[in-house]
Scaffold this motif. Structure first.
Motif, PDB file in Angstrom:
ATOM      1  N   ASN A  24      31.992  45.006  44.513  1.00 11.15           N
ATOM      2  CA  ASN A  24      31.699  43.580  44.431  1.00 11.15           C
ATOM      3  C   ASN A  24      31.499  43.161  42.974  1.00 11.15           C
ATOM      4  OD1 ASN A  24      31.124  40.961  45.281  1.00 11.15           O
ATOM      5  ND2 ASN A  24      28.944  41.395  45.467  1.00 11.15           N
ATOM      6  N   THR A  25      30.817  43.973  42.206  1.00  6.24           N
ATOM      7  CA  THR A  25      30.607  43.689  40.789  1.00  6.24           C
ATOM      8  C   THR A  25      31.937  43.640  40.044  1.00  6.24           C
ATOM      9  OG1 THR A  25      28.457  44.783  40.862  1.00  6.24           O
ATOM     10  CG2 THR A  25      29.452  44.489  38.690  1.00  6.24           C
ATOM     11  N   SER A  27      34.869  42.931  41.345  1.00  7.60           N
ATOM     12  CA  SER A  27      35.642  41.761  41.766  1.00  7.60           C
ATOM     13  C   SER A  27      35.081  40.475  41.162  1.00  7.60           C
ATOM     14  CB  SER A  27      35.719  41.676  43.282  1.00  7.60           C
ATOM     15  OG  SER A  27      34.665  40.971  43.825  1.00  7.60           O
ATOM     16  N   ARG A  28      33.761  40.375  41.039  1.00 11.53           N
ATOM     17  CA  ARG A  28      33.167  39.193  40.416  1.00 11.53           C
ATOM     18  C   ARG A  28      33.494  39.104  38.927  1.00 11.53           C
ATOM     19  NH1 ARG A  28      27.178  37.892  42.731  1.00 11.53           N
ATOM     20  NH2 ARG A  28      27.825  37.602  44.894  1.00 11.53           N
ATOM     21  N   ALA A  29      33.704  40.244  38.307  1.00  8.42           N
ATOM     22  CA  ALA A  29      34.055  40.276  36.889  1.00  8.42           C
ATOM     23  C   ALA A  29      35.544  39.997  36.694  1.00  8.42           C
ATOM     24  CB  ALA A  29      33.686  41.618  36.271  1.00  8.42           C
ATOM     25  N   LYS A  30      36.253  39.728  37.792  1.00 10.25           N
ATOM     26  CA  LYS A  30      37.689  39.434  37.773  1.00 10.25           C
ATOM     27  C   LYS A  30      38.501  40.589  37.170  1.00 10.25           C
ATOM     28  CE  LYS A  30      37.292  34.768  38.601  1.00 10.25           C
ATOM     29  NZ  LYS A  30      36.612  34.691  39.837  1.00 10.25           N
ATOM     30  N   LEU A  31      38.088  41.815  37.466  1.00 10.02           N
ATOM     31  CA  LEU A  31      38.800  42.989  36.995  1.00 10.02           C
ATOM     32  C   LEU A  31      39.982  43.247  37.918  1.00 10.02           C
ATOM     33  CD1 LEU A  31      38.757  45.331  34.953  1.00 10.02           C
ATOM     34  CD2 LEU A  31      37.544  46.642  36.686  1.00 10.02           C
ATOM     35  N   ASP A  32      41.152  43.382  37.349  1.00 11.04           N
ATOM     36  CA  ASP A  32      42.373  43.624  38.120  1.00 11.04           C
ATOM     37  C   ASP A  32      42.454  45.106  38.471  1.00 11.04           C
ATOM     38  OD1 ASP A  32      44.823  43.579  39.318  1.00 11.04           O
ATOM     39  OD2 ASP A  32      45.955  43.305  37.454  1.00 11.04           O
ATOM     40  N   ASN A  38      43.054  50.541  35.212  1.00  8.39           N
ATOM     41  CA  ASN A  38      41.863  50.322  36.029  1.00  8.39           C
ATOM     42  C   ASN A  38      41.923  51.098  37.336  1.00  8.39           C
ATOM     43  OD1 ASN A  38      41.041  48.571  34.029  1.00  8.39           O
ATOM     44  ND2 ASN A  38      41.796  46.761  35.093  1.00  8.39           N
TER      45      ASN A  38
END
Length: 90
Positions: A24-25, A27-32, A38
């Motif tokens: 969740n962290t 995804s909230r950081a908009k990490l692809d 990644n």
């Protein structure tokens, strides 16, 4: 005392929750997570942490979450970042 199967169930829930909070962290950081760099880092951290990889010799030993964290940090430092886009959007 709690029976061993109950403790096993609690541990599955605990570690699953920790993994979900981490995802969740990210995804909230908009990490692809589909980017090769990644994806490689995240998958190796999960496999090492869950798979029980053990490194050590003599009295020195590293395993589990500690080893997964060290591998994640090293991979983040070693693997090259994606090249910056040369075109700017106006």
């Amino acid at each position: 005392t709690l029976p061993t199967p109950v403790m096993g169930g609690i541990m599955i829930l605990l570690f699953g929750s920790i993994a979900l909070v981490g995802m969740n962290t990210l995804s909230r950081a908009k990490l692809d997570l589909t980017a090769p760099r990644n994806l490689c880092i995240a998958s190796l951290i999960l496999v090492v942490g869950i798979g029980g990889l053990h490194l050590g010799q003599g009295q020195w030993s590293l395993q589990g979450v500690g080893l997964a964290a060290v591998i994640g940090i090293l991979l983040n430092l070693i693997l090259p970042n994606a090249p910056a886009s040369t075109t700017e959007e106006h």
